[in-house]
Motif scaffolding. Structure first.
Motif, PDB file in Angstrom:
ATOM      1  N   ARG A  35       0.498  -1.389   0.064  1.00 17.96           N
ATOM      2  CA  ARG A  35      -0.071   0.250   0.224  1.00 17.96           C
ATOM      3  C   ARG A  35       0.923   0.702   0.124  1.00 17.96           C
ATOM      4  O   ARG A  35      -0.182   1.987  -0.222  1.00 17.96           O
ATOM      5  CB  ARG A  35      -0.541  -0.498   1.725  1.00 17.96           C
ATOM      6  N   ASN A  36       2.053   1.379   0.215  1.00 16.25           N
ATOM      7  CA  ASN A  36       3.281   1.935   0.176  1.00 16.25           C
ATOM      8  C   ASN A  36       3.837   2.388  -0.853  1.00 16.25           C
ATOM      9  O   ASN A  36       5.110   3.352  -0.338  1.00 16.25           O
ATOM     10  CB  ASN A  36       3.761   2.231   1.875  1.00 16.25           C
ATOM     11  N   VAL A  37       4.185   1.332  -1.592  1.00 23.11           N
ATOM     12  CA  VAL A  37       4.777   1.260  -2.407  1.00 23.11           C
ATOM     13  C   VAL A  37       4.690   0.335  -3.993  1.00 23.11           C
ATOM     14  O   VAL A  37       3.830  -0.333  -3.411  1.00 23.11           O
ATOM     15  CB  VAL A  37       7.102   0.156  -2.361  1.00 23.11           C
ATOM     16  N   GLU A  38       4.891   1.204  -4.493  1.00 24.89           N
ATOM     17  CA  GLU A  38       3.132   0.990  -5.797  1.00 24.89           C
ATOM     18  C   GLU A  38       4.212   0.084  -6.702  1.00 24.89           C
ATOM     19  O   GLU A  38       5.257   0.076  -6.542  1.00 24.89           O
ATOM     20  CB  GLU A  38       2.679   2.290  -7.104  1.00 24.89           C
ATOM     21  N   GLU A  39       3.065  -0.504  -7.506  1.00 23.12           N
ATOM     22  CA  GLU A  39       3.634  -1.516  -8.792  1.00 23.12           C
ATOM     23  C   GLU A  39       4.650  -1.018  -9.415  1.00 23.12           C
ATOM     24  O   GLU A  39       4.959   0.076  -9.448  1.00 23.12           O
ATOM     25  CB  GLU A  39       2.892  -2.123  -9.264  1.00 23.12           C
ATOM     26  N   GLY A  40       5.585  -1.723 -10.472  1.00 17.10           N
ATOM     27  CA  GLY A  40       6.769  -1.934 -10.221  1.00 17.10           C
ATOM     28  C   GLY A  40       7.619  -2.951 -10.503  1.00 17.10           C
ATOM     29  O   GLY A  40       7.336  -3.601 -10.792  1.00 17.10           O
ATOM     30  N   THR A  41       8.610  -2.191 -11.317  1.00 15.27           N
ATOM     31  CA  THR A  41      10.398  -2.822 -11.442  1.00 15.27           C
ATOM     32  C   THR A  41      11.036  -2.473 -10.192  1.00 15.27           C
ATOM     33  O   THR A  41      10.866  -1.255 -10.500  1.00 15.27           O
ATOM     34  CB  THR A  41      10.554  -3.184 -12.907  1.00 15.27           C
ATOM     35  N   GLY A  42      12.358  -3.039 -10.305  1.00 17.02           N
ATOM     36  CA  GLY A  42      13.029  -3.030  -9.387  1.00 17.02           C
ATOM     37  C   GLY A  42      12.868  -3.014  -7.734  1.00 17.02           C
ATOM     38  O   GLY A  42      11.508  -2.572  -7.258  1.00 17.02           O
ATOM     39  N   PHE A  43      13.911  -3.206  -7.157  1.00 12.89           N
ATOM     40  CA  PHE A  43      14.346  -2.628  -5.701  1.00 12.89           C
ATOM     41  C   PHE A  43      15.223  -2.203  -5.126  1.00 12.89           C
ATOM     42  O   PHE A  43      16.311  -2.095  -5.965  1.00 12.89           O
ATOM     43  CB  PHE A  43      13.640  -4.054  -5.263  1.00 12.89           C
ATOM     44  N   VAL A  44      15.457  -1.741  -3.812  1.00 15.72           N
ATOM     45  CA  VAL A  44      16.004  -0.625  -3.512  1.00 15.72           C
ATOM     46  C   VAL A  44      16.494  -1.726  -1.717  1.00 15.72           C
ATOM     47  O   VAL A  44      15.607  -2.029  -1.202  1.00 15.72           O
ATOM     48  CB  VAL A  44      15.746   0.547  -3.389  1.00 15.72           C
ATOM     49  N   LEU A  45      17.974  -2.111  -1.607  1.00 10.33           N
ATOM     50  CA  LEU A  45      18.312  -2.091  -0.125  1.00 10.33           C
ATOM     51  C   LEU A  45      19.117  -1.446   0.081  1.00 10.33           C
ATOM     52  O   LEU A  45      20.406  -1.008  -0.017  1.00 10.33           O
ATOM     53  CB  LEU A  45      18.568  -4.290  -0.946  1.00 10.33           C
ATOM     54  N   ASP A  46      19.471  -1.611   1.394  1.00  4.83           N
ATOM     55  CA  ASP A  46      20.538  -0.780   2.579  1.00  4.83           C
ATOM     56  C   ASP A  46      21.152  -1.666   2.860  1.00  4.83           C
ATOM     57  O   ASP A  46      20.630  -2.400   3.894  1.00  4.83           O
ATOM     58  CB  ASP A  46      20.333  -0.026   3.224  1.00  4.83           C
ATOM     59  N   LEU A  47      22.632  -1.601   2.497  1.00  4.92           N
ATOM     60  CA  LEU A  47      23.717  -2.946   3.356  1.00  4.92           C
ATOM     61  C   LEU A  47      24.651  -2.153   3.938  1.00  4.92           C
ATOM     62  O   LEU A  47      24.996  -1.928   3.078  1.00  4.92           O
ATOM     63  CB  LEU A  47      23.762  -4.373   2.326  1.00  4.92           C
ATOM     64  N   ASN A  48      24.930  -2.615   5.050  1.00  5.76           N
ATOM     65  CA  ASN A  48      26.103  -2.098   5.624  1.00  5.76           C
ATOM     66  C   ASN A  48      26.196  -0.981   5.252  1.00  5.76           C
ATOM     67  O   ASN A  48      27.276  -0.522   4.681  1.00  5.76           O
ATOM     68  CB  ASN A  48      27.380  -3.043   5.601  1.00  5.76           C
ATOM     69  N   GLY A  49      24.970  -0.041   4.915  1.00  5.84           N
ATOM     70  CA  GLY A  49      25.121   1.978   5.028  1.00  5.84           C
ATOM     71  C   GLY A  49      25.226   2.296   3.805  1.00  5.84           C
ATOM     72  O   GLY A  49      26.149   3.908   3.496  1.00  5.84           O
ATOM     73  N   VAL A  50      25.457   1.022   2.680  1.00  7.52           N
ATOM     74  CA  VAL A  50      25.816   1.500   0.869  1.00  7.52           C
ATOM     75  C   VAL A  50      24.569   0.792   0.362  1.00  7.52           C
ATOM     76  O   VAL A  50      23.529  -0.492   0.854  1.00  7.52           O
ATOM     77  CB  VAL A  50      26.360   0.326   0.256  1.00  7.52           C
ATOM     78  N   THR A  51      23.662   1.960  -0.222  1.00 12.32           N
ATOM     79  CA  THR A  51      22.733   1.494  -1.154  1.00 12.32           C
ATOM     80  C   THR A  51      22.722   1.366  -1.735  1.00 12.32           C
ATOM     81  O   THR A  51      23.236   1.875  -2.745  1.00 12.32           O
ATOM     82  CB  THR A  51      21.758   2.849  -0.833  1.00 12.32           C
ATOM     83  N   TYR A  52      22.208  -0.536  -2.204  1.00 13.04           N
ATOM     84  CA  TYR A  52      21.827  -0.287  -3.702  1.00 13.04           C
ATOM     85  C   TYR A  52      20.924  -0.574  -4.549  1.00 13.04           C
ATOM     86  O   TYR A  52      20.119  -1.116  -3.437  1.00 13.04           O
ATOM     87  CB  TYR A  52      22.008  -2.515  -3.589  1.00 13.04           C
ATOM     88  N   SER A  53      20.334   0.128  -5.548  1.00 18.64           N
ATOM     89  CA  SER A  53      19.142   0.119  -6.561  1.00 18.64           C
ATOM     90  C   SER A  53      19.815  -0.910  -8.111  1.00 18.64           C
ATOM     91  O   SER A  53      20.162  -0.898  -8.248  1.00 18.64           O
ATOM     92  CB  SER A  53      19.354   1.834  -6.415  1.00 18.64           C
TER      93      SER A  53
END
Length: 461
Positions: A272-290
């Motif tokens: 309900r807070n992140v709409e449909e689409g492609t892709g994802f983002v993750l934060d790992l050890n202070g680094v953001t991977y998009s």
């Protein structure tokens, strides 16, 4: 700094050379962008590529035919390893075992109960914590039912996400944290079962209403920014689990899933807070991977902590669900060794306390739910059971399972064990609600708005 000085020097001497100046300006701009990303903790292309390789997600998948032809991912790897799984031919016995809702156990840890013990003495194949295996049976082909073809019925793969490496340990710890946060903030969809299970993605609403929409799962009051961040974490976790499934599972399973998703035009995971689409983002050890262009996981995901399910089945529209154990903690100090002459499912009956003399009738004074830790299985329980195949899968961190939920399955009693799991499922009732909603119908009822999606759910006109 030295790089920027070189750029400025070249720009000064290239004032009258328009093409060279444009090239140098572009190089300078790109360099500033990289430096800015590094300051902000944004992963570069090289860092993202390194993450994919460290998690072993670059491996091209293979089919059952490849394995049977002697061409596993690594023929030189030990038999029973991730890259050279053991082949086990095993037919289903639909008549075997107890009825639905029976509690399963590895040992007679509750001697006065009716728990069904799943061990070798009862005829079960025990898939140990270091064994990767593909269970096969010859079943009718989808293209020609008269032809029997080798078909995977259960897949157990160990060491997924490069288990054992430092990068894997960091990533699995991140996955565990995502699951922990989710179960603390969201509604338990199996409140009567041991442990906790939460659902994220699309659902079919309450049982009395045929609806399709995004699950309304938060029970904790959070600000919108936090909800978006935590939803993004789950989308990233589910999508990387799906990436592992697409990498390591036989294509016989994953291609069939993709075909069914496309056939029914099912959406990919969203909230309900992140709409449909492609892709994802993750934060790992202070680094953001998009990863903006990656196709997301299928629409239905479950996250569980210390969850144990009695024997059940789940109607589904594809012949495979995917589950990965992101953390398994088995610190039980107790071990169980059957007494001489004792067989599975012949309850061990220790001496019972009595209110009469030993010569008279014995009246039990022990609650059937009483558990005997001294009889816990070595390493604890919480193991996966596929009843019709008569297989017990000992759970371990980094274990990827693919199984058909429409056959009876469950989990043994935890007995001191702890687990964190992420499952991608394909429930038939969610697919049915989606197709019903696409046609513009909606059965309303009390509470039917829970999970409604305005784009799909409409009153029948």
């Amino acid at each position: 700094g030295n790089f920027q000085e070189v750029i400025r020097y070249l720009l000064n001497i290239a004032t009258n050379q328009r093409d060279l100046k444009q090239v140098l300006q572009l190089v300078s701009s790109k360099h500033k962008e990289v430096e800015n990303n590094n300051r902000l903790g944004t992963a570069t292309h090289r860092q993202k590529r390194s993450l994919v390789y460290s998690l072993k997600l670059q491996q091209p998948p293979i089919s059952v035919d490849d394995i049977l032809a002697g061409n596993p991912l690594d023929p030189n790897a030990p038999r029973g390893s991730l890259q050279n799984p053991r082949i086990v031919w095993r037919q289903r016995d639909l008549s075997f075992g107890p009825g639905l809702h029976t509690v399963l156990a590895d040992t007679h840890c509750r001697p006065y109960s009716r728990d069904f013990v799943c061990d070798e003495a009862a005829g079960f194949y025990i898939c140990d914590i270091d064994e990767s295996a593909v269970f096969l049976d010859r079943l009718p082909s989808e293209d020609n039912p008269e032809v029997l073809v080798p078909t995977p019925t259960l897949v157990v793969l160990r060491g997924v996400f490069g288990a054992g490496s430092p990068e894997s340990a960091v990533f699995l710890a991140w996955l565990k944290n995502v699951v922990d946060v989710a179960v603390q903030e969201r509604r338990d969809v199996r409140p009567d079962a041991p442990g906790k299970m939460v659902q994220v993605g699309f659902n079919a609403g309450p049982r009395h209403a045929r609806v399709f929409g995004l699950a309304k799962s938060y029970t904790k009051q959070l600000d919108d920014t936090t909800k978006v961040e935590h939803d993004n974490d789950i989308i990233a976790a589910a999508t990387t689990v799906w990436a592992a499934a697409k990498t390591w599972l036989p294509t016989d399973i994953t291609h069939q899933i993709d075909r069914e998703l496309e056939k029914h035009s099912m959406p990919r995971i969203a909230t309900r807070n992140v709409e449909e689409g492609t892709g994802f983002v993750l934060d790992l050890n202070g680094v953001t991977y998009s990863f903006p262009d990656v196709q997301r996981a299928p629409p239905e995901a479950y996250l569980t902590v210390d969850y144990s399910a009695s024997l059940h089945l789940d109607p589904c529209f594809v012949k495979g669900a995917c589950a990965i154990s992101v953390n398994v903690d088995r610190t039980s100090p107790c071990g169980h060794f059957p007494a001489a002459g004792q067989t599975s499912n012949t309850p061990f009956m220790p001496s019972r306390p009595s209110t009469r003399s030993q010569s008279g009738p014995i009246t039990p004074k022990v609650d059937p739910a009483t558990e005997h830790p001294a009889r816990w299985p070595i390493g604890g329980g919480g193991n996966f059971v596929e009843m019709s195949l008569m297989v017990v899968v000992k759970q371990a961190t980094g274990t990827l399972l693919a199984f058909d939920p429409s056959f009876r399955h469950g989990t043994t009693r935890l007995c001191g064990g702890h687990n964190h799991t992420i499952t991608i499922a394909f429930s038939a009732h969610i697919k049915d609600a989606f197709e019903y909603a696409k046609n513009g119908f909606h059965e309303s009822g009390a509470g039917a708005g829970d999970g409604n999606c305005p784009e799909f759910v409409q009153e029948e006109q």
